[in-house]
Design a protein around this motif. Structure first.
Motif, short mmCIF file in Angstrom:
data_model
loop_
_atom_site.label_atom_id
_atom_site.label_comp_id
_atom_site.label_asym_id
_atom_site.label_seq_id
_atom_site.Cartn_x
_atom_site.Cartn_y
_atom_site.Cartn_z
N SER A 173 28.97 77.49 -2.96
CA SER A 173 29.56 76.57 -1.99
C SER A 173 30.26 75.39 -2.65
CB SER A 173 28.47 76.04 -1.06
OG SER A 173 28.95 74.99 -0.26
N GLU A 174 31.56 75.26 -2.40
CA GLU A 174 32.30 74.09 -2.88
C GLU A 174 31.78 72.82 -2.21
OE1 GLU A 174 33.96 76.78 -1.58
OE2 GLU A 174 35.26 77.53 -3.17
N ALA A 175 31.44 72.92 -0.92
CA ALA A 175 30.92 71.76 -0.20
C ALA A 175 29.60 71.30 -0.81
CB ALA A 175 30.76 72.07 1.28
N GLY A 176 28.75 72.24 -1.21
CA GLY A 176 27.50 71.90 -1.86
C GLY A 176 27.74 71.18 -3.17
N ARG A 177 28.68 71.69 -3.97
CA ARG A 177 29.01 71.04 -5.24
C ARG A 177 29.51 69.63 -5.02
NH1 ARG A 177 32.99 69.44 -8.57
NH2 ARG A 177 32.63 69.67 -10.80
N THR A 178 30.40 69.45 -4.05
CA THR A 178 30.94 68.12 -3.77
C THR A 178 29.82 67.13 -3.48
OG1 THR A 178 33.02 69.03 -2.94
CG2 THR A 178 32.43 66.82 -2.20
N PHE A 186 29.50 80.50 5.29
CA PHE A 186 28.30 79.98 5.96
C PHE A 186 27.80 78.72 5.26
CE2 PHE A 186 23.69 79.61 5.99
CZ PHE A 186 23.42 79.52 7.35
N TRP A 187 27.66 78.78 3.93
CA TRP A 187 27.13 77.64 3.19
C TRP A 187 28.11 76.49 3.13
CZ3 TRP A 187 22.24 77.30 3.03
CH2 TRP A 187 21.46 78.45 3.01
N ASN A 188 29.40 76.77 3.04
CA ASN A 188 30.37 75.68 3.08
C ASN A 188 30.32 74.95 4.41
OD1 ASN A 188 31.59 75.51 0.55
ND2 ASN A 188 32.93 77.24 0.98
N GLU A 189 30.16 75.68 5.50
CA GLU A 189 30.05 75.04 6.81
C GLU A 189 28.76 74.23 6.90
OE1 GLU A 189 29.58 76.22 11.50
OE2 GLU A 189 30.71 77.57 10.21
N ARG A 190 27.69 74.82 6.45
CA ARG A 190 26.39 74.14 6.54
C ARG A 190 26.36 72.87 5.69
NH1 ARG A 190 20.37 76.72 6.56
NH2 ARG A 190 19.36 74.76 6.99
N TYR A 191 26.87 72.95 4.48
CA TYR A 191 26.87 71.80 3.58
C TYR A 191 28.04 70.86 3.84
CZ TYR A 191 23.40 74.37 0.80
OH TYR A 191 22.29 75.05 0.36
N GLY A 192 28.98 71.25 4.68
CA GLY A 192 30.15 70.44 4.95
C GLY A 192 29.89 69.24 5.85
N LYS A 193 28.72 69.16 6.42
CA LYS A 193 28.35 68.04 7.29
C LYS A 193 28.00 66.81 6.44
CE LYS A 193 26.67 71.16 10.89
NZ LYS A 193 27.25 72.36 10.37
N ALA A 194 28.03 65.65 7.06
CA ALA A 194 27.79 64.40 6.33
C ALA A 194 26.38 64.30 5.76
CB ALA A 194 28.07 63.20 7.23
N ASP A 195 25.38 64.68 6.54
CA ASP A 195 23.99 64.58 6.08
C ASP A 195 23.67 65.70 5.10
OD1 ASP A 195 23.50 62.39 7.69
OD2 ASP A 195 22.71 63.59 9.35
N GLY A 216 22.86 74.47 -4.20
CA GLY A 216 23.23 73.83 -2.94
C GLY A 216 23.76 72.43 -3.13
N GLU A 217 23.15 71.46 -2.45
CA GLU A 217 23.64 70.08 -2.45
C GLU A 217 23.13 69.24 -3.63
OE1 GLU A 217 24.11 69.16 2.23
OE2 GLU A 217 22.08 69.64 1.53
#
Length: 115
Positions: free
Chosen positions: A63-68, A5-14, A42-43
């Motif tokens: 979330s990996e996307a959040g870390r990125t 869920f969090w990877n998808e949410r944070y995976g967006k550009a904004d 998170g982000e």
């Protein structure tokens, strides 16, 4: 499930919550040289802000996307943060103590909450 869920949410550009720190944190946190913990970060907007005040920051989230995005924001602002990824029960924190912690929002699974 939560991780996806969090990877998808944070995976967006904004940035979901923006790039600026939480208003309450901004009012309360003062410049210094201590070590601060940012769980469920998170982000990274709050951790990066703390780093801009001279604090050493240790953050984590699942979330990996959040870390990125947190690392990208830190680099954009010329700051450095330490950021681990994993479930809260698997995070390995430094043995040294923390001078403070900032937890703005967190969503834990029922088995890790106390009612």
């Amino acid at each position: 499930m939560q991780k996806e869920f969090w990877n998808e949410r944070y995976g967006k550009a904004d940035y979901v919550y923006g790039e600026e720190p939480n208003d309450f944190l901004k009012e309360q946190l003062k410049p210094g040289n201590g070590v601060w913990l940012f769980p469920a970060e998170g982000e990274g907007r709050n951790a990066v802000y703390a780093a801009s005040l001279g604090l050493q920051v240790v953050a984590f989230d699942q979330s990996e996307a959040g870390r990125t995005k947190a690392i990208r924001l830190a680099e954009k602002r010329g700051e450095k943060i330490e950021y681990q990824v994993g479930p809260v029960q698997d995070i390995e924190l430094p043995k040294a103590h923390f001078d403070g912690a900032a937890l703005i929002y967190a969503h834990f699974l029922p088995e890790f909450r106390v009612d």
